[in-house]
Design a protein around this motif. Structure first.
Motif, PDB file in Angstrom:
ATOM      1  N   LEU A 281      77.272  34.751  50.090  1.00  0.00           N
ATOM      2  CA  LEU A 281      76.487  35.675  49.272  1.00  0.00           C
ATOM      3  C   LEU A 281      76.500  35.251  47.807  1.00  0.00           C
ATOM      4  O   LEU A 281      75.458  35.271  47.128  1.00  0.00           O
ATOM      5  CB  LEU A 281      77.044  37.092  49.408  1.00  0.00           C
ATOM      6  CG  LEU A 281      76.391  38.170  48.532  1.00  0.00           C
ATOM      7  CD1 LEU A 281      74.916  38.330  48.896  1.00  0.00           C
ATOM      8  CD2 LEU A 281      77.123  39.495  48.684  1.00  0.00           C
ATOM      9  N   GLY A 282      77.675  34.852  47.306  1.00  0.00           N
ATOM     10  CA  GLY A 282      77.765  34.390  45.924  1.00  0.00           C
ATOM     11  C   GLY A 282      76.917  33.164  45.685  1.00  0.00           C
ATOM     12  O   GLY A 282      76.216  33.064  44.659  1.00  0.00           O
ATOM     13  N   LEU A 283      76.950  32.228  46.624  1.00  0.00           N
ATOM     14  CA  LEU A 283      76.134  31.025  46.487  1.00  0.00           C
ATOM     15  C   LEU A 283      74.647  31.353  46.593  1.00  0.00           C
ATOM     16  O   LEU A 283      73.811  30.727  45.930  1.00  0.00           O
ATOM     17  CB  LEU A 283      76.531  30.000  47.555  1.00  0.00           C
ATOM     18  CG  LEU A 283      77.940  29.423  47.413  1.00  0.00           C
ATOM     19  CD1 LEU A 283      78.273  28.537  48.606  1.00  0.00           C
ATOM     20  CD2 LEU A 283      78.079  28.635  46.112  1.00  0.00           C
ATOM     21  N   TYR A 284      74.326  32.349  47.418  1.00  0.00           N
ATOM     22  CA  TYR A 284      72.926  32.778  47.530  1.00  0.00           C
ATOM     23  C   TYR A 284      72.423  33.358  46.210  1.00  0.00           C
ATOM     24  O   TYR A 284      71.308  33.061  45.763  1.00  0.00           O
ATOM     25  CB  TYR A 284      72.789  33.813  48.645  1.00  0.00           C
ATOM     26  CG  TYR A 284      71.425  34.472  48.694  1.00  0.00           C
ATOM     27  CD1 TYR A 284      70.347  33.826  49.275  1.00  0.00           C
ATOM     28  CD2 TYR A 284      71.227  35.745  48.151  1.00  0.00           C
ATOM     29  CE1 TYR A 284      69.096  34.413  49.320  1.00  0.00           C
ATOM     30  CE2 TYR A 284      69.982  36.342  48.188  1.00  0.00           C
ATOM     31  CZ  TYR A 284      68.925  35.673  48.775  1.00  0.00           C
ATOM     32  OH  TYR A 284      67.686  36.259  48.806  1.00  0.00           O
ATOM     33  N   VAL A 285      73.252  34.191  45.580  1.00  0.00           N
ATOM     34  CA  VAL A 285      72.875  34.768  44.287  1.00  0.00           C
ATOM     35  C   VAL A 285      72.688  33.665  43.246  1.00  0.00           C
ATOM     36  O   VAL A 285      71.751  33.693  42.441  1.00  0.00           O
ATOM     37  CB  VAL A 285      73.938  35.793  43.826  1.00  0.00           C
ATOM     38  CG1 VAL A 285      73.666  36.246  42.386  1.00  0.00           C
ATOM     39  CG2 VAL A 285      73.966  36.987  44.766  1.00  0.00           C
ATOM     40  N   LEU A 286      73.582  32.671  43.278  1.00  0.00           N
ATOM     41  CA  LEU A 286      73.464  31.542  42.357  1.00  0.00           C
ATOM     42  C   LEU A 286      72.159  30.787  42.591  1.00  0.00           C
ATOM     43  O   LEU A 286      71.449  30.428  41.625  1.00  0.00           O
ATOM     44  CB  LEU A 286      74.661  30.611  42.526  1.00  0.00           C
ATOM     45  CG  LEU A 286      74.664  29.335  41.663  1.00  0.00           C
ATOM     46  CD1 LEU A 286      74.689  29.704  40.181  1.00  0.00           C
ATOM     47  CD2 LEU A 286      75.851  28.461  42.020  1.00  0.00           C
ATOM     48  N   ALA A 287      71.833  30.548  43.866  1.00  0.00           N
ATOM     49  CA  ALA A 287      70.589  29.849  44.189  1.00  0.00           C
ATOM     50  C   ALA A 287      69.375  30.669  43.755  1.00  0.00           C
ATOM     51  O   ALA A 287      68.376  30.127  43.268  1.00  0.00           O
ATOM     52  CB  ALA A 287      70.521  29.561  45.690  1.00  0.00           C
ATOM     53  N   PHE A 288      69.455  31.990  43.914  1.00  0.00           N
ATOM     54  CA  PHE A 288      68.345  32.858  43.517  1.00  0.00           C
ATOM     55  C   PHE A 288      68.133  32.820  42.002  1.00  0.00           C
ATOM     56  O   PHE A 288      67.000  32.814  41.509  1.00  0.00           O
ATOM     57  CB  PHE A 288      68.612  34.285  43.974  1.00  0.00           C
ATOM     58  CG  PHE A 288      67.472  35.231  43.710  1.00  0.00           C
ATOM     59  CD1 PHE A 288      66.338  35.194  44.494  1.00  0.00           C
ATOM     60  CD2 PHE A 288      67.550  36.148  42.674  1.00  0.00           C
ATOM     61  CE1 PHE A 288      65.283  36.051  44.257  1.00  0.00           C
ATOM     62  CE2 PHE A 288      66.499  37.021  42.429  1.00  0.00           C
ATOM     63  CZ  PHE A 288      65.369  36.971  43.217  1.00  0.00           C
ATOM     64  N   ARG A 289      69.228  32.771  41.253  1.00  0.00           N
ATOM     65  CA  ARG A 289      69.109  32.676  39.794  1.00  0.00           C
ATOM     66  C   ARG A 289      68.500  31.335  39.383  1.00  0.00           C
ATOM     67  O   ARG A 289      67.695  31.272  38.443  1.00  0.00           O
ATOM     68  CB  ARG A 289      70.483  32.858  39.152  1.00  0.00           C
ATOM     69  CG  ARG A 289      71.003  34.292  39.237  1.00  0.00           C
ATOM     70  CD  ARG A 289      72.354  34.426  38.576  1.00  0.00           C
ATOM     71  NE  ARG A 289      72.812  35.817  38.602  1.00  0.00           N
ATOM     72  CZ  ARG A 289      73.988  36.232  38.156  1.00  0.00           C
ATOM     73  NH1 ARG A 289      74.841  35.340  37.642  1.00  0.00           N
ATOM     74  NH2 ARG A 289      74.320  37.503  38.204  1.00  0.00           N
ATOM     75  N   LEU A 290      68.899  30.277  40.089  1.00  0.00           N
ATOM     76  CA  LEU A 290      68.291  28.976  39.810  1.00  0.00           C
ATOM     77  C   LEU A 290      66.805  28.996  40.141  1.00  0.00           C
ATOM     78  O   LEU A 290      65.985  28.398  39.434  1.00  0.00           O
ATOM     79  CB  LEU A 290      68.994  27.878  40.617  1.00  0.00           C
ATOM     80  CG  LEU A 290      70.422  27.529  40.208  1.00  0.00           C
ATOM     81  CD1 LEU A 290      71.033  26.549  41.195  1.00  0.00           C
ATOM     82  CD2 LEU A 290      70.457  26.946  38.789  1.00  0.00           C
ATOM     83  N   LEU A 291      66.461  29.708  41.212  1.00  0.00           N
ATOM     84  CA  LEU A 291      65.076  29.827  41.624  1.00  0.00           C
ATOM     85  C   LEU A 291      64.235  30.489  40.539  1.00  0.00           C
ATOM     86  O   LEU A 291      63.124  30.061  40.221  1.00  0.00           O
ATOM     87  CB  LEU A 291      64.988  30.624  42.921  1.00  0.00           C
ATOM     88  CG  LEU A 291      63.607  30.777  43.572  1.00  0.00           C
ATOM     89  CD1 LEU A 291      63.087  29.439  44.030  1.00  0.00           C
ATOM     90  CD2 LEU A 291      63.699  31.746  44.738  1.00  0.00           C
ATOM     91  N   LYS A 292      64.788  31.546  39.927  1.00  0.00           N
ATOM     92  CA  LYS A 292      64.065  32.237  38.862  1.00  0.00           C
ATOM     93  C   LYS A 292      64.035  31.414  37.579  1.00  0.00           C
ATOM     94  O   LYS A 292      63.041  31.402  36.854  1.00  0.00           O
ATOM     95  CB  LYS A 292      64.732  33.595  38.597  1.00  0.00           C
ATOM     96  CG  LYS A 292      64.605  34.591  39.732  1.00  0.00           C
ATOM     97  CD  LYS A 292      65.254  35.914  39.384  1.00  0.00           C
ATOM     98  CE  LYS A 292      64.531  36.606  38.243  1.00  0.00           C
ATOM     99  NZ  LYS A 292      65.108  37.929  37.946  1.00  0.00           N
TER     100      LYS A 292
END
Length: 297
Positions: A281-292
């Motif tokens: 989940l933490g890595l997913y949030v990190l990836a989502f922030r990179l996506l934005k």
């Protein structure tokens, strides 16, 4: 101006306020279950007459060879099936978007099908197709490609988890295709055309131009699939071998054991699964922030 900002802020806040009662209920159940599971994994289990909190159950489980083999098996099957799903899904989405073949573009109408199929049905389909007396073995035998159906490699109930990974890939590949195909369609084609005009091959265009823009989406999809497959029970239970067992299956066996004290061991395994889910989940949030941040969507 201030009035407009206040109105706009209330409009944005309204959906969250309307969802709050349901979210409080769902999150409350989740947190309550997590807290009780953690307490039980530490030995506080009033239903069994256990009131002393200690790390003894964690020590016992972590020293258990069954747990270590199950952990390695779950990590191996989850990581490899997720990696293959991502690679094949991205490749398929690239073919659908950039190929001129009508047959490849026709896949756009069928690739979403497995997403709608429950995992138990997916396990049944893989069983029917790949068991030694299954449909694929019968077809090969009918064409004389194998002398006997027992010559077909044992892909189901095998210690390598091939049947489990086949089911995960069949479900995961269309999911990755689904989340990447629209990204590819909406990417600015000028960069790819400039690279192609400068002499870059299709592989170089994909690697140096398209892949960096897709990476946050791919990373988030990888984390979702990995977290799910690592904690999934039904497919490893239906297609897995008697040994080694996936972690969720081992946790169920402990919990259903006639020895009630083993339920604390089951909770230790569940906490380990939850720990890896939180990491994902933490890595997913990190990836989502990179996506934005980098505009991958």
């Amino acid at each position: 101006m201030m009035k407009y900002r206040a109105t706009n802020f209330r409009r944005k806040l309204k959906p969250y306020i309307m969802l709050m009662p349901v979210m409080i209920f769902i999150i409350g159940i989740f947190i309550t279950g997590l807290v009780f599971g953690l307490l039980q994994s530490l030995g506080y289990f009033p239903a069994l007459g256990l009131y002393e909190i200690s790390l003894d159950y964690y020590k016992n489980v972590f020293r258990n060879t069954d747990f270590l083999s199950s952990f390695q098996f779950s990590l191996y099957t989850s990581f490899l099936s997720t990696l293959l799903s991502v690679v094949l899904g991205v490749f398929l989405s690239y073919l659908i978007v950039y190929t001129k073949s009508k047959h490849i573009k026709g896949l756009v109408n069928v690739y979403k099908g497995p997403i709608l199929v429950p995992h138990t049905i997916a396990a049944l389909l893989i069983f029917i197709l790949f068991i030694q007396s299954g449909l694929l073995a019968r077809i090969l035998y009918g064409f004389g490609l194998i002398g006997d159906m027992s010559d077909f490699p044992p892909l189901i109930f095998d210690g390598g988890g091939i049947g489990i990974m086949l089911a995960y890939i069949w479900k995961g590949l269309p999911f990755i295709t689904f989340i990447t195909i629209d990204i590819l369609r909406n990417l600015d084609e000028r960069y790819a055309k400039v690279a192609a005009n400068l002499g870059a091959s299709h592989a170089q265009v994909f690697r140096y131009v398209l892949l960096p823009q897709l990476f946050p989406t791919i990373a988030s999809g990888f984390m979702i699939l990995f977290a799910f497959s690592f904690g999934a029970y039904e497919i490893p239970h239906l297609l897995g071998a008697s040994t080694p067992k996936a972690l969720p299956v081992l946790a169920y066996i402990y919990y259903a054991n006639i020895e009630l004290a083993d339920r604390a061991n089951a909770m230790v395994i569940n906490m380990c699964i939850a720990f890896f889910a939180f990491i994902a989940l933490g890595l997913y949030v990190l990836a989502f922030r990179l996506l934005k941040k980098y505009g991958g969507a």
